[in-house]
Design a protein around this motif. Structure first.
Motif, PDB file in Angstrom:
ATOM      1  N   LEU A   1       0.830  -1.187   0.000  1.00 17.89           N
ATOM      2  CA  LEU A   1       0.000   0.000   0.000  1.00 17.89           C
ATOM      3  C   LEU A   1       0.870   1.245   0.000  1.00 17.89           C
ATOM      4  N   PRO A   2       0.493   2.304  -0.736  1.00 13.62           N
ATOM      5  CA  PRO A   2       1.280   3.537  -0.732  1.00 13.62           C
ATOM      6  C   PRO A   2       1.224   4.227   0.620  1.00 13.62           C
ATOM      7  N   LEU A   3       2.294   4.966   0.927  1.00 18.71           N
ATOM      8  CA  LEU A   3       2.341   5.666   2.210  1.00 18.71           C
ATOM      9  C   LEU A   3       1.325   6.791   2.276  1.00 18.71           C
ATOM     10  N   PHE A   4       1.120   7.476   1.140  1.00 20.09           N
ATOM     11  CA  PHE A   4       0.204   8.612   1.101  1.00 20.09           C
ATOM     12  C   PHE A   4      -0.772   8.404  -0.048  1.00 20.09           C
ATOM     13  N   PRO A   5      -1.813   7.616   0.150  1.00 25.55           N
ATOM     14  CA  PRO A   5      -2.730   7.291  -0.952  1.00 25.55           C
ATOM     15  C   PRO A   5      -3.508   8.487  -1.477  1.00 25.55           C
ATOM     16  N   ASN A   6      -3.675   9.540  -0.666  1.00 25.57           N
ATOM     17  CA  ASN A   6      -4.424  10.722  -1.102  1.00 25.57           C
ATOM     18  C   ASN A   6      -3.533  11.860  -1.573  1.00 25.57           C
ATOM     19  N   ASN A   7      -2.231  11.603  -1.690  1.00 24.90           N
ATOM     20  CA  ASN A   7      -1.331  12.640  -2.184  1.00 24.90           C
ATOM     21  C   ASN A   7      -1.594  12.883  -3.664  1.00 24.90           C
ATOM     22  N   PRO A   8      -1.698  14.151  -4.110  1.00 23.03           N
ATOM     23  CA  PRO A   8      -2.019  14.441  -5.518  1.00 23.03           C
ATOM     24  C   PRO A   8      -0.858  14.272  -6.479  1.00 23.03           C
ATOM     25  N   GLY A   9       0.339  14.015  -5.990  1.00 21.84           N
ATOM     26  CA  GLY A   9       1.488  13.919  -6.884  1.00 21.84           C
ATOM     27  C   GLY A   9       1.955  15.299  -7.321  1.00 21.84           C
TER      28      GLY A   9
END
Length: 306
Positions: free
Chosen positions: A10-18
């Protein structure tokens, strides 16, 4: 899992917009890059994390200088080396890339994750014995936002250079909004530029755009299935007074037929297509491009080994 730790997949920051430069990657991948003449590439993996690439270009414009009716092409020979580190913070870090051509011009880039939230980049470019560009950047990933700061050709003594900053915020699961600001200080004058950007994603499609003092750019991408995708890009320059709309498509049958086709059509009258066929360990490339308004065309052949 102990102490609420997340699974490794799982990604560390799933809601990060990039970051904004990542938005157009899938769209840009649809558009072909036609060859002019012949191109031979040799890839050699010296280790699992170290790669060497030799490229030879044979064309009328290949680094020989301006040719009537032709644009400046790639150099006749380039040598590229790439070294990557171990997987850390969801990415391979550090990444070191360098490319040098037969004239001695060098392009180099270093990417390093300082932590799971902070990443730094450094880029240098030389043309023969002259420094062309130096750039440094810092990127920060928050839970629902991203921020970046970059300096291009900074001169601390003369107080000249370009400073650029951007901020992106995830408003909803599908909507991302952001802004950017650029400061260009030369010896003669000071220029500033501000812009707004946004991206909206659906189930199998996405649309993005950015608007600033110099014009705007917008794009649309859609997956038509597991093997095909289409996209449209609209670019408008207020400074040059020009506007271009481009349509691109991609048919990827690498898994079943070992080939991939890309094509594009734009409002300037240019039609382009690239066909790639994998015959391990070879990759055969055939390409063509024609501008029907100007009557210009170019065709190319490529062979990649490794």
């Amino acid at each position: 899992m102990e102490g609420g730790a997340k699974p490794d997949n799982l990604p560390l920051f799933p809601n990060n917009p990039g970051f904004q430069d990542e938005w157009s990657r899938k769209l840009k991948d649809l558009f072909p890059v036609p060859l002019d003449g012949a191109k031979i590439t040799l890839n050699k993996m010296l280790a699992s994390r170290f790669q060497l690439v030799h490229t030879v270009n044979l064309s009328d414009a290949g680094g020989a200088g301006p040719v009537p009716g032709a644009s400046m092409g790639p150099p006749p020979y380039t040598f590229q080396a790439t070294c990557v580190g171990k997987a850390e913070h969801e990415e391979l870090t550090p990444v070191l890339m360098a490319e040098m051509d037969n004239s001695g011009s060098l392009n180099g880039q270093i990417i390093r994750n300082l932590s799971n939230r902070v990443r730094c980049k450094a880029v240098v470019q030389t043309q023969k014995s002259k420094w062309v560009m130096t750039q440094g950047a810092l990127e920060y990933k928050g839970n629902t936002y991203s921020a970046s700061l970059a300096a291009i050709n900074p001169d601390l003594l003369a107080c000249t250079g370009i400073m650029s900053s951007s901020f992106l915020k995830r408003i909803t699961q599908n909507l991302i909004l952001g802004c950017d600001f650029t400061l260009h200080n030369s010896q003669s004058q000071l220029k500033t530029s501000a812009g707004l950007c946004g991206r909206y994603s659906g189930t199998n499609w996405e649309i993005f755009g950015n608007l600033n003092n110099g014009g705007f750019q917008t794009g649309f991408y859609r997956d038509c299935g597991k093997t095909s995708a289409v996209g449209v890009e609209w670019e408008c320059s207020a400074i040059q007074g020009e506007s271009t709309v481009s349509l691109g498509y991609k048919i990827d049958l690498t898994e079943t037929g070992n080939f991939c086709v890309r094509g594009s059509l734009d409002t300037s009258g240019t039609v382009s297509a690239v066909y790639e066929k994998r015959m391990h360990p070879f990759l055969l490339t055939l390409s063509g491009s024609m501008n029907h308004f100007r009557g210009l065309s170019k065709f190319g052949f490529g062979l990649t080994i490794g």
